[in-house]
Design an enzyme around this catalytic site. Structure first.
Site, short mmCIF file in Angstrom:
data_model
loop_
_atom_site.label_atom_id
_atom_site.label_comp_id
_atom_site.label_asym_id
_atom_site.label_seq_id
_atom_site.Cartn_x
_atom_site.Cartn_y
_atom_site.Cartn_z
N GLU A 75 36.43 -96.65 14.66
CA GLU A 75 37.25 -95.51 15.05
C GLU A 75 38.56 -95.94 15.72
OE1 GLU A 75 36.19 -93.13 13.64
OE2 GLU A 75 34.10 -92.62 13.99
N TYR A 121 36.63 -75.65 36.13
CA TYR A 121 36.66 -77.09 35.91
C TYR A 121 36.89 -77.44 34.45
CZ TYR A 121 35.57 -77.97 40.73
OH TYR A 121 35.65 -78.02 42.10
#
Length: 214
Positions: A75, A121
């Site tokens: 990746e 959050y």
């Protein structure tokens, strides 16, 4: 302990914690982090995040050429694109976490803002999470897709694959991707229940107070 030795140890410790808690399994997921000299440490291809050896972690130059260690994750294009487009990036974490992948497959998800604004959050640590289309693992098109966002998103989810988060350092990226997975879990648990998320006014207050790019 040198900066590199410390970062190698931190990558292994964080990776094992995430593996042990089921945030990724088998040989899935990968982590990279940038050293102060511009070189990168990256988890090796085919490795399990639960059983990393600090000495075998790949070290690459800024052009993603292997300098030492085992061959890096396939990746690389995905990680490299975040470092290229977000100058403040100090680490990138990619997992195959279950709830995030599940939400990515839902047909009615907004691809430009995949997760509902359920908690402050999630907004503070993630901003808007972009869902990217399915791309074969390791395909350079992953990097192209991230570059196409022009650095506007720190967090994305690859459809049918998993989340990727860039942070200012390894801990920030870790906390953010864990927040992403927990928010996805909340989204699935509350889906269809009539649960109330944050209002537009509450979202605006969070964005304003914490200076979030929303």
């Amino acid at each position: 302990m040198t900066e590199e030795a410390r970062l190698r140890e931190e990558i292994c410790r964080i990776a094992k914690s995430m593996f042990d808690r089921g945030l990724t399994c088998g040989a899935s997921g990968n982590i990279s982090a940038r050293l102060s000299d511009g070189t990168l440490l990256m988890t090796p291809t085919g490795s399990s995040l639960g059983f990393l050896d600090p000495a075998r972690i790949s070290r690459l130059d800024a052009a993603m050429k292997l300098l030492s260690g085992d061959p890096p994750t396939k990746e690389i294009p995905l990680h490299g694109a975040f470092y290229e487009t977000r100058a403040q990036t100090g680490a990138v974490v990619h997992l195959h976490s279950t709830h995030s992948v599940a939400v990515s497959m839902l047909p009615d998800v907004d691809p430009q803002n995949m997760l509902p604004p359920l908690t402050p959050y999630a907004i503070m640590r993630l901003g808007k999470v972009q869902r990217l289309p399915f791309i074969l693992p390791g395909d350079p098109a992953m990097g192209d897709a991230v570059r196409g966002l022009a650095g506007k998103h720190a967090a994305v989810v690859l459809a049918n694959h998993g989340p990727v988060v860039a942070g200012k350092d390894l801990w920030a990226a870790t906390f953010a991707i864990e927040e992403l997975e927990e928010t996805a879990k909340l989204a699935l648990l509350t889906r269809g229940t009539g649960a109330v998320g944050l209002t537009n006014a509450q979202i605006a207050a969070v964005v304003r107070k914490f200076d979030i790019d929303w």
